[in-house]
Structures are given as structure tokens and as C-alpha cells.
Write a protein that holds these residues in place. Structure first.
Motif, PDB file in Angstrom:
ATOM      1  N   VAL A  87       2.085  -5.881 -11.047  1.00  0.00           N
ATOM      2  CA  VAL A  87       1.891  -7.274 -10.668  1.00  0.00           C
ATOM      3  C   VAL A  87       0.848  -7.349  -9.554  1.00  0.00           C
ATOM      4  O   VAL A  87       0.838  -6.512  -8.648  1.00  0.00           O
ATOM      5  CB  VAL A  87       3.228  -7.874 -10.165  1.00  0.00           C
ATOM      6  N   GLU A  88       0.012  -8.361  -9.625  1.00  0.00           N
ATOM      7  CA  GLU A  88      -0.947  -8.603  -8.543  1.00  0.00           C
ATOM      8  C   GLU A  88      -0.196  -8.742  -7.213  1.00  0.00           C
ATOM      9  O   GLU A  88       0.821  -9.442  -7.139  1.00  0.00           O
ATOM     10  CB  GLU A  88      -1.709  -9.894  -8.850  1.00  0.00           C
ATOM     11  N   LYS A  89      -0.700  -8.061  -6.199  1.00  0.00           N
ATOM     12  CA  LYS A  89      -0.056  -8.073  -4.883  1.00  0.00           C
ATOM     13  C   LYS A  89       0.194  -9.500  -4.408  1.00  0.00           C
ATOM     14  O   LYS A  89      -0.659 -10.370  -4.538  1.00  0.00           O
ATOM     15  CB  LYS A  89      -0.938  -7.327  -3.867  1.00  0.00           C
ATOM     16  N   ASN A  90       1.376  -9.740  -3.898  1.00  0.00           N
ATOM     17  CA  ASN A  90       1.847 -11.029  -3.370  1.00  0.00           C
ATOM     18  C   ASN A  90       2.147 -12.077  -4.438  1.00  0.00           C
ATOM     19  O   ASN A  90       2.493 -13.205  -4.091  1.00  0.00           O
ATOM     20  CB  ASN A  90       0.879 -11.631  -2.354  1.00  0.00           C
ATOM     21  N   ASN A  91       2.056 -11.726  -5.691  1.00  0.00           N
ATOM     22  CA  ASN A  91       2.341 -12.697  -6.746  1.00  0.00           C
ATOM     23  C   ASN A  91       3.839 -12.665  -7.051  1.00  0.00           C
ATOM     24  O   ASN A  91       4.292 -12.059  -8.024  1.00  0.00           O
ATOM     25  CB  ASN A  91       1.500 -12.421  -7.990  1.00  0.00           C
ATOM     26  N   THR A  92       4.597 -13.336  -6.195  1.00  0.00           N
ATOM     27  CA  THR A  92       6.056 -13.317  -6.324  1.00  0.00           C
ATOM     28  C   THR A  92       6.536 -14.039  -7.589  1.00  0.00           C
ATOM     29  O   THR A  92       7.559 -13.664  -8.160  1.00  0.00           O
ATOM     30  CB  THR A  92       6.730 -13.911  -5.078  1.00  0.00           C
ATOM     31  N   GLU A  93       5.800 -15.046  -8.029  1.00  0.00           N
ATOM     32  CA  GLU A  93       6.189 -15.758  -9.254  1.00  0.00           C
ATOM     33  C   GLU A  93       6.082 -14.849 -10.470  1.00  0.00           C
ATOM     34  O   GLU A  93       6.970 -14.833 -11.325  1.00  0.00           O
ATOM     35  CB  GLU A  93       5.331 -17.011  -9.444  1.00  0.00           C
ATOM     36  N   MET A  94       5.001 -14.082 -10.545  1.00  0.00           N
ATOM     37  CA  MET A  94       4.826 -13.167 -11.665  1.00  0.00           C
ATOM     38  C   MET A  94       5.874 -12.039 -11.598  1.00  0.00           C
ATOM     39  O   MET A  94       6.443 -11.661 -12.624  1.00  0.00           O
ATOM     40  CB  MET A  94       3.424 -12.570 -11.691  1.00  0.00           C
TER      41      MET A  94
ATOM     42  N   LEU B 109      15.180   8.805 -13.626  1.00  0.00           N
ATOM     43  CA  LEU B 109      16.520   8.324 -13.936  1.00  0.00           C
ATOM     44  C   LEU B 109      16.488   7.112 -14.880  1.00  0.00           C
ATOM     45  O   LEU B 109      17.429   6.330 -14.945  1.00  0.00           O
ATOM     46  CB  LEU B 109      17.282   8.004 -12.652  1.00  0.00           C
ATOM     47  N   CYS B 110      15.360   6.966 -15.580  1.00  0.00           N
ATOM     48  CA  CYS B 110      15.200   5.948 -16.637  1.00  0.00           C
ATOM     49  C   CYS B 110      15.280   4.517 -16.134  1.00  0.00           C
ATOM     50  O   CYS B 110      15.813   3.636 -16.829  1.00  0.00           O
ATOM     51  CB  CYS B 110      16.220   6.181 -17.752  1.00  0.00           C
ATOM     52  N   LYS B 111      14.733   4.257 -14.965  1.00  0.00           N
ATOM     53  CA  LYS B 111      14.744   2.896 -14.432  1.00  0.00           C
ATOM     54  C   LYS B 111      13.408   2.214 -14.732  1.00  0.00           C
ATOM     55  O   LYS B 111      12.343   2.745 -14.418  1.00  0.00           O
ATOM     56  CB  LYS B 111      14.978   2.896 -12.922  1.00  0.00           C
ATOM     57  N   PRO B 112      13.446   1.022 -15.322  1.00  0.00           N
ATOM     58  CA  PRO B 112      12.212   0.254 -15.466  1.00  0.00           C
ATOM     59  C   PRO B 112      11.801  -0.270 -14.086  1.00  0.00           C
ATOM     60  O   PRO B 112      12.654  -0.541 -13.240  1.00  0.00           O
ATOM     61  CB  PRO B 112      12.599  -0.881 -16.407  1.00  0.00           C
ATOM     62  N   ILE B 113      10.501  -0.392 -13.884  1.00  0.00           N
ATOM     63  CA  ILE B 113       9.977  -0.728 -12.557  1.00  0.00           C
ATOM     64  C   ILE B 113       9.045  -1.924 -12.639  1.00  0.00           C
ATOM     65  O   ILE B 113       8.171  -1.986 -13.506  1.00  0.00           O
ATOM     66  CB  ILE B 113       9.209   0.476 -11.967  1.00  0.00           C
ATOM     67  N   VAL B 114       9.230  -2.848 -11.716  1.00  0.00           N
ATOM     68  CA  VAL B 114       8.279  -3.932 -11.487  1.00  0.00           C
ATOM     69  C   VAL B 114       7.719  -3.672 -10.097  1.00  0.00           C
ATOM     70  O   VAL B 114       8.477  -3.524  -9.136  1.00  0.00           O
ATOM     71  CB  VAL B 114       8.958  -5.321 -11.546  1.00  0.00           C
ATOM     72  N   ALA B 115       6.384  -3.571 -10.005  1.00  0.00           N
ATOM     73  CA  ALA B 115       5.777  -3.202  -8.723  1.00  0.00           C
ATOM     74  C   ALA B 115       4.403  -3.837  -8.594  1.00  0.00           C
ATOM     75  O   ALA B 115       3.778  -4.209  -9.590  1.00  0.00           O
ATOM     76  CB  ALA B 115       5.653  -1.685  -8.618  1.00  0.00           C
ATOM     77  N   TYR B 116       3.952  -3.925  -7.352  1.00  0.00           N
ATOM     78  CA  TYR B 116       2.601  -4.421  -7.110  1.00  0.00           C
ATOM     79  C   TYR B 116       1.580  -3.386  -7.550  1.00  0.00           C
ATOM     80  O   TYR B 116       1.779  -2.171  -7.369  1.00  0.00           O
ATOM     81  CB  TYR B 116       2.416  -4.779  -5.634  1.00  0.00           C
ATOM     82  N   ASP B 117       0.509  -3.867  -8.124  1.00  0.00           N
ATOM     83  CA  ASP B 117      -0.555  -3.020  -8.652  1.00  0.00           C
ATOM     84  C   ASP B 117      -1.472  -2.593  -7.511  1.00  0.00           C
ATOM     85  O   ASP B 117      -2.510  -3.204  -7.260  1.00  0.00           O
ATOM     86  CB  ASP B 117      -1.331  -3.797  -9.723  1.00  0.00           C
ATOM     87  N   VAL B 118      -1.029  -1.566  -6.816  1.00  0.00           N
ATOM     88  CA  VAL B 118      -1.797  -1.031  -5.683  1.00  0.00           C
ATOM     89  C   VAL B 118      -2.007   0.463  -5.920  1.00  0.00           C
ATOM     90  O   VAL B 118      -1.260   1.090  -6.678  1.00  0.00           O
ATOM     91  CB  VAL B 118      -1.068  -1.282  -4.340  1.00  0.00           C
TER      92      VAL B 118
ATOM     93  N   ARG C  40       0.848  -1.193   0.000  1.00  0.00           N
ATOM     94  CA  ARG C  40       0.000   0.000   0.000  1.00  0.00           C
ATOM     95  C   ARG C  40       0.879   1.238   0.000  1.00  0.00           C
ATOM     96  O   ARG C  40       1.941   1.252   0.603  1.00  0.00           O
ATOM     97  CB  ARG C  40      -0.953   0.010   1.183  1.00  0.00           C
ATOM     98  N   GLU C  41       0.415   2.249  -0.706  1.00  0.00           N
ATOM     99  CA  GLU C  41       1.203   3.464  -0.883  1.00  0.00           C
ATOM    100  C   GLU C  41       0.290   4.645  -1.131  1.00  0.00           C
ATOM    101  O   GLU C  41      -0.878   4.480  -1.468  1.00  0.00           O
ATOM    102  CB  GLU C  41       2.129   3.328  -2.113  1.00  0.00           C
ATOM    103  N   GLY C  42       0.866   5.826  -1.023  1.00  0.00           N
ATOM    104  CA  GLY C  42       0.312   7.015  -1.650  1.00  0.00           C
ATOM    105  C   GLY C  42       0.889   6.975  -3.056  1.00  0.00           C
ATOM    106  O   GLY C  42       1.053   5.908  -3.625  1.00  0.00           O
ATOM    107  N   VAL C  43       1.247   8.110  -3.616  1.00  0.00           N
ATOM    108  CA  VAL C  43       2.001   8.099  -4.860  1.00  0.00           C
ATOM    109  C   VAL C  43       3.471   8.149  -4.451  1.00  0.00           C
ATOM    110  O   VAL C  43       3.936   9.151  -3.934  1.00  0.00           O
ATOM    111  CB  VAL C  43       1.629   9.290  -5.774  1.00  0.00           C
ATOM    112  N   PRO C  44       4.207   7.059  -4.626  1.00  0.00           N
ATOM    113  CA  PRO C  44       5.569   6.982  -4.101  1.00  0.00           C
ATOM    114  C   PRO C  44       6.559   7.891  -4.838  1.00  0.00           C
ATOM    115  O   PRO C  44       6.801   7.725  -6.036  1.00  0.00           O
ATOM    116  CB  PRO C  44       5.966   5.523  -4.266  1.00  0.00           C
TER     117      PRO C  44
END
Length: 159
Positions: free
Chosen positions: A122-129, A97-106, A84-88
Motif C-alpha cells: 500500500v502507498e505509504k500513509n494511505n490508510t483507506e487503501m 507462519l503463513c500470515k498474509p501481510i498488508v504493508a506500506y510499499d517502502v 521505513r525499514e531494512g528487510v524486516p
């Protein structure tokens, strides 16, 4: 190659998911470095234990950093498994800084990332994905760099 996350050492920031994913990926890519930066919050009820942190072998805790830019510049991919976040702000800085991001869809996180264009949601807690998308970025440098460039453009235009 370095994969970075930043956040207080709380369960809700997804640090245990970060540990699972780092273990999974290091089986196939043992030279990948996983780094976590952030402060220890002993008083918070959701704080992780120092004992748990010391037992982690697949990622390195690098402590609290005043200058996030310096560690962002040394990283290749951002993995942000927060529940859970605000807008991080960290994700906006990483995108600039041109970094690609993998993050939970919250909420909040999905304001910064355009799924499959500037990063992967990624769906929250879906570590495999999450691991699957990270591997995709690890394996394809041109895709990783292109996604990072699009990430920067998106954040500059949107914020």
C-alpha cells in the motif's frame, strides 16, 4: 480474528496509521482485535507519548514480547504500516507462519511481499487503501489462507 503489528512505539513505525485503520475497521467489524507488540523507546526523538497510547480504544498495546512466534500463532493477518525499514525480520517470520501481510510499499518491505500474491503493498500513509485490503482478507478466508501459504513459500525460496 486478530490483526497484529510489531515494532517500537515510534511514529515512523506507523503506529498512528495503525490506530486510524483499526478505528475504521472496527466500525464495521467490532469483534476484530487489533494488537501492537513492541518496546517503548522513551529516549528516541520520534517516540510516541504514553498519554497518546493510553487514549487508544481501537487497538490493544500488548507490550514487548520476547517470543514473537507465540503472538504470531494467535494472529490471522499482519498489518505493517512502517514508513521505513531494512528487510524486516518480523515480516519474514510472519510469512514463514503463513500470515498474509498488508504493508506500506517502502524499501525493505517490498523485498518480502509480492504484491497481490503474498500480501498487499500500500502507498505509504494511505490508510483507506490499507483498510480496504484488510477488509478483503477479513471477508474471504480462502483468499487469506491461500495468500498466507504463498507468503511462506516465497520467503522460504527467497531467503
Amino acid at each position: 480474528m486478530k490483526i497484529l503489528s510489531v515494532g517500537r512505539l515510534l511514529n515512523q513505525k506507523g503506529i498512528k496509521d495503525f490506530a486510524i485503520v483499526s478505528k475504521n475497521i472496527k466500525k464495521e467489524y467490532p469483534k476484530i482485535e487489533f494488537l501492537w507488540a513492541g518496546e517503548i523507546d522513551h529516549k528516541h526523538p520520534d517516540s510516541i507519548s504514553i498519554k497518546w497510547l493510553r487514549n487508544q480504544k481501537d487497538f490493544k498495546y500488548i507490550g514487548f514480547k520476547e517470543d514473537i512466534r507465540s503472538i504470531l500463532n494467535c494472529s490471522d493477518i499482519i498489518f505493517f504500516p512502517s514508513y521505513r525499514e531494512g528487510v524486516p525480520r518480523f515480516l519474514m517470520e510472519a510469512a514463514c507462519l503463513c500470515k498474509p501481510i498488508v504493508a506500506y510499499d517502502v524499501p525493505g518491505v517490498c523485498e518480502v511481499i509480492i504484491n497481490e500474491e503474498t500480501g498487499y503493498l500500500v502507498e505509504k500513509n494511505n490508510t483507506e487503501m490499507a483498510a480496504s485490503f484488510l477488509k478483503k482478507l477479513i471477508d474471504d478466508e480462502s483468499h487469506r489462507l491461500s495468500m498466507g501459504d504463498k507468503s511462506r513459500k516465497n520467503v522460504i525460496n527467497k531467503f
